[in-house]
Design an enzyme around this catalytic site. Sequence first.
Site, PDB file in Angstrom:
ATOM      1  N   GLY A  11       0.813  -1.056  -0.116  1.00 15.01           N
ATOM      2  CA  GLY A  11       0.176  -0.078  -0.029  1.00 15.01           C
ATOM      3  C   GLY A  11       0.658   1.113  -0.077  1.00 15.01           C
ATOM      4  N   ALA A  12       1.978   1.236  -0.952  1.00 14.74           N
ATOM      5  CA  ALA A  12       2.853   2.320  -0.621  1.00 14.74           C
ATOM      6  C   ALA A  12       2.734   3.290  -2.004  1.00 14.74           C
ATOM      7  CB  ALA A  12       4.391   1.613  -0.728  1.00 14.74           C
ATOM      8  N   ARG A  14       0.474   5.721  -1.716  1.00 12.08           N
ATOM      9  CA  ARG A  14       0.060   7.029  -1.262  1.00 12.08           C
ATOM     10  C   ARG A  14       0.098   6.923   0.253  1.00 12.08           C
ATOM     11  NH1 ARG A  14      -6.296   6.235  -2.586  1.00 12.08           N
ATOM     12  NH2 ARG A  14      -6.965   5.298  -0.723  1.00 12.08           N
ATOM     13  N   ASN A  89       1.278  -2.546   5.169  1.00  7.81           N
ATOM     14  CA  ASN A  89       0.787  -1.251   5.541  1.00  7.81           C
ATOM     15  C   ASN A  89      -0.602  -1.164   4.947  1.00  7.81           C
ATOM     16  OD1 ASN A  89       0.574   1.923   5.741  1.00  7.81           O
ATOM     17  ND2 ASN A  89       0.591   1.495   3.677  1.00  7.81           N
ATOM     18  N   SER A 141      -4.118   0.003  14.132  1.00 10.67           N
ATOM     19  CA  SER A 141      -4.686   1.114  14.370  1.00 10.67           C
ATOM     20  C   SER A 141      -5.048   1.043  15.892  1.00 10.67           C
ATOM     21  CB  SER A 141      -6.043   1.359  13.446  1.00 10.67           C
ATOM     22  OG  SER A 141      -6.807   2.204  13.739  1.00 10.67           O
ATOM     23  N   TYR A 154     -13.245  -3.270  10.723  1.00 14.66           N
ATOM     24  CA  TYR A 154     -11.967  -2.776  11.069  1.00 14.66           C
ATOM     25  C   TYR A 154     -11.160  -3.029  12.233  1.00 14.66           C
ATOM     26  CZ  TYR A 154      -8.328   1.002   9.845  1.00 14.66           C
ATOM     27  OH  TYR A 154      -7.375   2.011  10.222  1.00 14.66           O
ATOM     28  N   ALA A 156     -11.874  -5.280  14.356  1.00  9.45           N
ATOM     29  CA  ALA A 156     -11.583  -6.863  14.425  1.00  9.45           C
ATOM     30  C   ALA A 156     -10.283  -7.035  13.503  1.00  9.45           C
ATOM     31  CB  ALA A 156     -12.657  -7.524  13.696  1.00  9.45           C
ATOM     32  N   ILE A 187      -4.423  10.144  11.119  1.00 13.52           N
ATOM     33  CA  ILE A 187      -3.235  10.661  10.571  1.00 13.52           C
ATOM     34  C   ILE A 187      -3.971  11.236   9.038  1.00 13.52           C
ATOM     35  CG2 ILE A 187      -1.168  10.007   9.408  1.00 13.52           C
ATOM     36  CD1 ILE A 187      -1.191   9.540  12.400  1.00 13.52           C
TER      37      ILE A 187
HETATM   38  P1  NAI Z   1      -4.757   5.293   2.190  1.00 12.13           P
HETATM   39  O1  NAI Z   1      -6.064   4.749   1.851  1.00 12.13           O
HETATM   40  O2  NAI Z   1      -4.207   6.595   2.005  1.00 12.13           O
HETATM   41  O3  NAI Z   1      -3.581   4.118   1.448  1.00 12.13           O
HETATM   42  C1  NAI Z   1      -3.931   2.874   1.510  1.00 12.13           C
HETATM   43  C2  NAI Z   1      -2.735   2.205   0.732  1.00 12.13           C
HETATM   44  O4  NAI Z   1      -3.176   0.934   0.779  1.00 12.13           O
HETATM   45  C3  NAI Z   1      -2.977   2.574  -0.696  1.00 12.13           C
HETATM   46  O5  NAI Z   1      -1.824   2.639  -1.347  1.00 12.13           O
HETATM   47  C4  NAI Z   1      -3.875   1.681  -1.335  1.00 12.13           C
HETATM   48  O6  NAI Z   1      -3.880   1.468  -2.918  1.00 12.13           O
HETATM   49  C5  NAI Z   1      -3.326   0.270  -0.892  1.00 12.13           C
HETATM   50  N1  NAI Z   1      -4.220  -0.837  -0.719  1.00 12.13           N
HETATM   51  C6  NAI Z   1      -5.537  -0.893  -0.424  1.00 12.13           C
HETATM   52  N2  NAI Z   1      -6.055  -2.177  -0.520  1.00 12.13           N
HETATM   53  C7  NAI Z   1      -5.335  -2.916  -1.117  1.00 12.13           C
HETATM   54  C8  NAI Z   1      -4.950  -4.001  -1.541  1.00 12.13           C
HETATM   55  N3  NAI Z   1      -6.074  -5.060  -1.392  1.00 12.13           N
HETATM   56  N4  NAI Z   1      -3.690  -4.794  -1.849  1.00 12.13           N
HETATM   57  C9  NAI Z   1      -2.861  -4.032  -1.798  1.00 12.13           C
HETATM   58  N5  NAI Z   1      -2.851  -2.596  -1.622  1.00 12.13           N
HETATM   59  C10 NAI Z   1      -4.148  -2.053  -1.209  1.00 12.13           C
HETATM   60  O7  NAI Z   1      -4.445   4.971   3.629  1.00 12.13           O
HETATM   61  P2  NAI Z   1      -3.343   5.356   4.766  1.00 12.13           P
HETATM   62  O8  NAI Z   1      -4.266   6.422   5.819  1.00 12.13           O
HETATM   63  O9  NAI Z   1      -2.098   5.883   4.316  1.00 12.13           O
HETATM   64  O10 NAI Z   1      -3.450   4.040   5.555  1.00 12.13           O
HETATM   65  C11 NAI Z   1      -2.198   3.343   5.815  1.00 12.13           C
HETATM   66  C12 NAI Z   1      -2.430   2.188   6.723  1.00 12.13           C
HETATM   67  O11 NAI Z   1      -2.542   2.797   8.056  1.00 12.13           O
HETATM   68  C13 NAI Z   1      -4.013   1.242   6.761  1.00 12.13           C
HETATM   69  O12 NAI Z   1      -3.602  -0.049   7.152  1.00 12.13           O
HETATM   70  C14 NAI Z   1      -4.533   1.920   7.583  1.00 12.13           C
HETATM   71  O13 NAI Z   1      -5.723   1.031   8.192  1.00 12.13           O
HETATM   72  C15 NAI Z   1      -3.991   2.594   8.711  1.00 12.13           C
HETATM   73  N6  NAI Z   1      -4.317   3.562   9.592  1.00 12.13           N
HETATM   74  C16 NAI Z   1      -4.426   4.747   9.145  1.00 12.13           C
HETATM   75  C17 NAI Z   1      -4.833   5.898   9.879  1.00 12.13           C
HETATM   76  C18 NAI Z   1      -5.299   7.102   9.326  1.00 12.13           C
HETATM   77  O14 NAI Z   1      -5.695   8.020  10.003  1.00 12.13           O
HETATM   78  N7  NAI Z   1      -4.951   7.635   8.221  1.00 12.13           N
HETATM   79  C19 NAI Z   1      -5.245   5.565  11.219  1.00 12.13           C
HETATM   80  C20 NAI Z   1      -4.785   4.011  11.666  1.00 12.13           C
HETATM   81  C21 NAI Z   1      -4.394   3.380  11.010  1.00 12.13           C
END
Ligand code: NAI
Length: 246
Positions: A11-12, A14, A89, A141, A154, A156, A187
């Site tokens: 998930g890198a 963005r 991630n 999280s 989420y 769970a 974040i």
């Molecule tokens: P985001 O939505 O900006 O980015 C998520 C990334 O995961 C994207 O690059 C997307 O393409 C990728 N992705 C989604 N489904 C995928 C799949 N099936 N296979 C491969 N890649 C996939 O999310 P963000 O905010 O950067 O979050 C990153 C991590 O941090 C996540 O695990 C999220 O649950 C966790 N998190 C984020 C928080 C926040 O406030 N933004 C708070 C707590 C945890």
Amino acid sequence: MLKGKTAVITGASRGIGKEIALKFAQNGANVAIIYSGSKDEAEKTAQLASGYGVKAIAYCANCADFNRVKEVTKEIINDFSGVDILVNNAGITKDGLLLTMSEADFDAVVGVNLKGVFNFTKHLSRYIIKSAGGRIINISSVSGTNGNAGQANYSASKAGVIGFSKTVAKELAGRGVTVNVIAPGFIETDMTAKLPPSALEGAVSAIPLKRLGKTSDVADLALFLASGAASYITGECIRVDGGMCI
Ligand code: NAI
């Protein structure tokens, strides 16, 4: 801090994952950037990372797909010859109250957020144990540590990541691999941009440090956990939440 290491970050394309990939590259690590849908964004991340003089390649793989993850693992090993660090991630949300949550939304979130962590850890561990100082860092999280109304699926999945990580930490400790969890609070990313402004204002007022977190707040901890400075820390879950869960 990571010169000569190779890191896989899911998930890198963005958000937090992109920030971690760039931070690792800036610190000398070669990076394999995993994305699911956004090819252009992932290629851009790879291009920015290679600007630091490291090898950076983007790979398309749905982390929920066991067989595709197995395949992409082979592609990564062919391209980089080994892997030292894995950052799980990738994550999604499909929020809703339990009484209205569909089975499909439960399965989709657990499939990406928890099974995705299993898939990458399972397939890459056999290579990471060959590293001198292997690292696995899983992004959970505060919803997983404390629960959050509207996020039964989420929460769970993210609580599952913590239990999974503690077990794998015990299993791989003898091979010199540490496994730790980062639990971010709110974040600023595309994920939280989906929330209504009133929800974000409410969140900030409940955060003792009175601001949302930045992707760099999470990436700085990931860099520390990936580095030699954290070699005696394993099985931990560390919150990056501005004190929200104190
Ligand atoms: P985001 O939505 O900006 O980015 C998520 C990334 O995961 C994207 O690059 C997307 O393409 C990728 N992705 C989604 N489904 C995928 C799949 N099936 N296979 C491969 N890649 C996939 O999310 P963000 O905010 O950067 O979050 C990153 C991590 O941090 C996540 O695990 C999220 O649950 C966790 N998190 C984020 C928080 C926040 O406030 N933004 C708070 C707590 C945890």
